[in-house]
Motif scaffolding. Structure first.
Motif: not given
Length: 559
Positions: A476-501
């Motif tokens: 389980v990869a939990i993205h930070s809320v302490i430092r917010e980001t305006n980036k599209d996190i889902e798009q970032f994950i898709d671009d990196e090509g990490w495992s669907d598992n």
């Protein structure tokens, strides 16, 4: 016996005289007070944790790093950069408004009275060494902070706002407050020893910058404020408009230049954009043309008292008129003669000539002011209110608002059963994830952020683990809320090509008032990896990066 008593009396007189001569000025007291008030979370220095309470949403006036374990507010400069990094979706109205409010009220009086970074430089400058005085070169260098403001504070965050990693340029590459308060104070705590592996070339650079600034402060007055601080540059724009500060009464000014010569900042005139409104020029002005606009409660006249104002006669700065331009002697009324007699001034017509006026002794003409008793009562009330505020802040932050630190130390330690939490997922079929969902499997909780280089670098290891053990290990990869980001996190994950598992989720504030990261013992150190066995017990907690071999060894030990 009598001689012995006399010697004892003289000894105590000398001590009293030394204490009187070395007593802190009112400005120094206010500086110390402001530094303690904005760093009232003293327990953070011992716990090694960063305060994340509600007041962290508000900015303090001076440069005081958000990541310092004792600070209770946000740094306006860091907030501005983060706001600009997210300005593609909304205008950072809040932080711009706060900076404008501080500027309109106080201007660079904040630099002279309220900034902890300025106080540190002032104290270092008091060390007895040869001093480098201001000159033409330092005056030119004073404009460097405006370049830093435009480039690192404004341009860099805006340039990277469309990238996956927002870059607060000044905080990342220069800020000595962040290096000292946000890094070194955390690293000095033994509880944060696991942060050392995260240090790299960038920290080495910033540490070198900090050392240079600290050393320069011993030999030169406030080098950081004069040459590098963009927050001072911002406040400088408001200096002339500010409600509080110093100003020159032009009808009294004789352009002697003593104020500029005495000032250790690179000013061209009193109250300009380089003036920090310290008030030291008030005492050296021979005509008393420099006064406080607003309240004089900040500086007493004798705080920086100089004999110059008493010993230098006014005639040294006033050119006598030529005889041809001498005004004719005029008769004075009886009423005026009586008033002059009361003031101790000769009432003869001859005394009205420039030569006679120049021969008169220099006197201080009292300005209209409130009575001594009223002023004393006002000062006592102000001091009592300030003391009550500081006492209340220290008690609140260190005793009544201590739940977060207690929660971190008393729960979710290695050997504890992980507390239950539920958070939203990112791009998953199930909209939420609960730690209960993966009971029966070895669960790997990885806290990461798109802005965190080490996090992104190690995520392929978790991806490989998820693919190797899809039935027995839940990642389980939990993205930070302490430092917010305006980036599209889902798009970032898709671009990196990490495992669907991998289950990707977004941290959020829980009913306890904290986020999962904080509940798990997070203290601004990213990434963090926590491993739970099939029963939900915490078996490993790694603060910082982890290698693939280390990760594999910890997981296989539980299978």
């Amino acid at each position: 016996m009598k001689q012995a008593l006399t010697n004892i009396g003289n000894f105590f007189k000398k001590i009293g005289l030394w204490c009187k001569n070395h007593a802190p000025t009112r400005r120094r007291i206010i500086q110390l007070y402001a530094a303690l008030l904005t760093n009232a979370n003293i327990k953070g220095l011992f716990s090694g944790l960063i305060y994340t309470g509600s007041t962290k949403n508000a900015c303090v006036p001076g440069l005081n790093c958000y990541s310092c374990p004792s600070t209770v507010g946000a740094c306006p400069l860091g907030a501005l950069q983060n706001a600009l990094a997210g300005s593609n979706t909304k205008t950072p109205v809040y932080i711009i408004g706060i900076l404008a409010l501080f500027g309109m009220m106080l201007g660079r009086t904040i630099c002279g009275f309220l900034c902890p970074t300025g106080l540190l430089q002032d104290l270092l400058y008091k060390i007895k060494t040869p001093k480098l005085k201001k000159n033409r070169i330092t005056r030119i260098l004073s404009y460097l902070k405006y370049v830093i403001l435009v480039v690192l504070v404004i341009a860099v965050p805006l340039a990277f706002m469309l990238q996956s990693v927002p870059v607060p340029g000044f905080c990342k590459y220069i800020c000595p407050s962040g290096t000292l308060g946000g890094a070194i104070l955390l690293l000095l705590n033994p509880l944060n020893a696991d942060m050392f592996p995260m240090l790299g070339g960038l920290f080495t650079w910033k540490f070198a910058v900090l050392v240079i600034i600290l050393l320069a402060s011993v030999f030169m007055y406030r080098p950081f404020c004069r040459f590098l601080c963009p927050l001072g540059a911002i406040y400088g724009f408001f200096n002339k408009l500010a409600l509080l500060g110093v100003k020159v009464e032009k009808d009294k000014c004789v352009d002697c230049g003593l104020c500029v010569a005495h000032c250790k900042m690179d000013i061209r005139k009193v109250g300009d954009h380089e003036c920090i409104n310290c008030g030291e020029c008030i005492a050296v002005c021979p005509t008393k043309a420099i006064v406080w606009k607003g309240s004089s409660i900040f500086v007493k006249a004798n705080d920086t008292e100089s004999e110059l104002a008493v010993k230098v006669p006014l005639t040294n700065f006033v050119k006598p008129l030529p005889a041809s331009q001498t005004a004719p002697v005029q008769e004075i009324s009886a009423d005026m003669a009586d008033m002059m007699a009361i003031e101790g001034t000769p009432s003869s017509p001859a005394a009205a000539t420039p030569a006679a006026a120049a021969a008169l002794p220099m006197r201080r003409i009292p300005r209209p002011r409130i009575g001594a008793k009223g002023k004393k009562a006002l000062e006592i009330t102000a001091c009592a209110t300030a003391a009550a505020l500081l006492t209340g802040a220290i008690v609140y932050y260190n005793f009544f608002d201590a739940e977060a630190a207690v929660r971190v130390t008393e729960i979710n330690r290695v050997g504890d059963v992980c507390t239950t939490f539920t958070i939203e997922t990112i791009g998953e079929e199930n909209p939420t994830y609960s730690v209960e969902d993966t009971r029966g499997k070895v669960t790997v909780l990885n806290f990461w952020g798109t802005w965190c280089g080490p996090c992104v670098k190690e995520l392929p290891y978790f991806s490989a683990i998820a693919d190797s053990y899809p039935d027995s290990v839940a990642v389980v990869a939990i993205h930070s809320v302490i430092r917010e980001t305006n980036k599209d996190i889902e798009q970032f994950i898709d671009d990196e090509g990490w495992s669907d598992n991998i289950i990707f989720a977004q941290d959020s504030v829980q009913s306890t008032g904290n986020n999962v990261y904080t509940d798990m013992g997070g203290n601004a150190s990213y990434p963090i990896t926590i491993i739970l066995d099939a029963q939900g017990k915490i078996t490993n907690k790694v603060m910082g990066s982890v290698t693939y071999d280390e990760l594999l060894q910890m997981i296989t030990a539980l299978l």
